[in-house]
Design a protein around this motif. Structure first.
Motif, PDB file in Angstrom:
ATOM      1  N   PHE A   1       0.787  -1.160  -0.132  1.00  0.00           N
ATOM      2  CA  PHE A   1      -0.069  -0.108  -0.115  1.00  0.00           C
ATOM      3  C   PHE A   1       1.021   1.262   0.064  1.00  0.00           C
ATOM      4  O   PHE A   1       0.453   2.216  -0.597  1.00  0.00           O
ATOM      5  N   ILE A   2       1.750   1.145   0.656  1.00  0.00           N
ATOM      6  CA  ILE A   2       2.885   2.355   0.674  1.00  0.00           C
ATOM      7  C   ILE A   2       3.369   2.708  -0.689  1.00  0.00           C
ATOM      8  O   ILE A   2       3.579   3.642  -1.312  1.00  0.00           O
ATOM      9  N   VAL A   3       3.857   1.625  -1.260  1.00  0.00           N
ATOM     10  CA  VAL A   3       4.379   1.753  -2.863  1.00  0.00           C
ATOM     11  C   VAL A   3       3.281   2.046  -3.749  1.00  0.00           C
ATOM     12  O   VAL A   3       3.522   3.075  -4.506  1.00  0.00           O
ATOM     13  N   LEU A   4       2.147   1.597  -3.420  1.00  0.00           N
ATOM     14  CA  LEU A   4       0.928   1.909  -4.427  1.00  0.00           C
ATOM     15  C   LEU A   4       0.763   3.596  -4.140  1.00  0.00           C
ATOM     16  O   LEU A   4       0.282   4.301  -4.991  1.00  0.00           O
ATOM     17  N   ALA A   5       0.701   3.964  -2.885  1.00  0.00           N
ATOM     18  CA  ALA A   5       0.165   5.449  -2.616  1.00  0.00           C
ATOM     19  C   ALA A   5       1.458   6.464  -3.294  1.00  0.00           C
ATOM     20  O   ALA A   5       1.094   7.430  -3.593  1.00  0.00           O
ATOM     21  N   LEU A   6       2.695   5.815  -3.229  1.00  0.00           N
ATOM     22  CA  LEU A   6       3.797   6.745  -3.750  1.00  0.00           C
ATOM     23  C   LEU A   6       3.807   7.044  -5.174  1.00  0.00           C
ATOM     24  O   LEU A   6       4.443   8.033  -5.763  1.00  0.00           O
ATOM     25  N   ILE A   7       3.191   6.035  -6.069  1.00  0.00           N
ATOM     26  CA  ILE A   7       3.355   6.166  -7.453  1.00  0.00           C
ATOM     27  C   ILE A   7       2.187   7.537  -7.924  1.00  0.00           C
ATOM     28  O   ILE A   7       2.914   8.331  -8.602  1.00  0.00           O
TER      29      ILE A   7
ATOM     30  N   LEU B   1       3.950  11.187  -9.249  1.00  0.00           N
ATOM     31  CA  LEU B   1       3.606  11.751 -10.978  1.00  0.00           C
ATOM     32  C   LEU B   1       3.035  12.978 -10.561  1.00  0.00           C
ATOM     33  O   LEU B   1       3.250  13.848 -11.337  1.00  0.00           O
ATOM     34  N   TRP B   2       2.288  13.393  -9.465  1.00  0.00           N
ATOM     35  CA  TRP B   2       1.897  14.805  -8.920  1.00  0.00           C
ATOM     36  C   TRP B   2       3.052  15.596  -8.997  1.00  0.00           C
ATOM     37  O   TRP B   2       3.078  16.737  -9.441  1.00  0.00           O
ATOM     38  N   LEU B   3       4.173  15.116  -8.253  1.00  0.00           N
ATOM     39  CA  LEU B   3       5.402  15.901  -8.100  1.00  0.00           C
ATOM     40  C   LEU B   3       6.061  16.210  -9.307  1.00  0.00           C
ATOM     41  O   LEU B   3       6.640  17.327  -9.408  1.00  0.00           O
TER      42      LEU B   3
END
Length: 127
Positions: A12-18, A22-24
């Motif tokens: 979940f952490i990795v999926l949230a970082l994607i 991309l936004w950054l």
């Protein structure tokens, strides 16, 4: 059992970082449009005319400098078609395009009123 919970947590952490990464990237401008040769391509809207519900004719300027091109595009909700391609007008030394600017709305309204023979000031009914 504990290792499975830890593995799901990191998933979940990795999926949230994607989406965050991309936004950054989008905010930083690092994901610019790349043209031929790796140079950033410039896409600038010039004008648009609405033809109806969800239908427009849009003129965009592609590239910059001497490679400028104007594309006239037909835009609908389902597709975008190139209607015409032309060279962009020459830019004068002052930076303004050689396209004649439109007169202000008040001047256009005054001309139409004069053509119809009507005064452009309201009449006082009590006079």
């Amino acid at each position: 059992m504990q290792s499975t919970g830890l593995m799901v947590f990191w998933l979940f952490i990795v999926l949230a970082l994607i989406p965050v990464s991309l936004w950054l990237l989008k905010r930083s401008g690092a994901m610019g449009l790349q043209g031929a040769g790796g140079a950033a391509a410039v896409l600038t809207p010039v004008a648009q005319v609405s033809l109806g519900n969800g239908q427009r004719v849009v003129t965009v300027e592609v590239n910059s400098g001497e490679q400028r091109t104007w594309l006239v595009l037909g835009v609908t909700g389902q597709q975008i078609n190139t209607l015409h391609t032309m060279e962009a007008p020459a830019v004068s030394p002052s930076g303004a395009a050689s396209v004649r600017p439109l007169p202000p709305f008040a001047q256009l309204l005054r001309r139409v009123a004069e053509r119809q023979g009507k005064p452009n000031t309201p009449q006082d009914p009590h006079a």
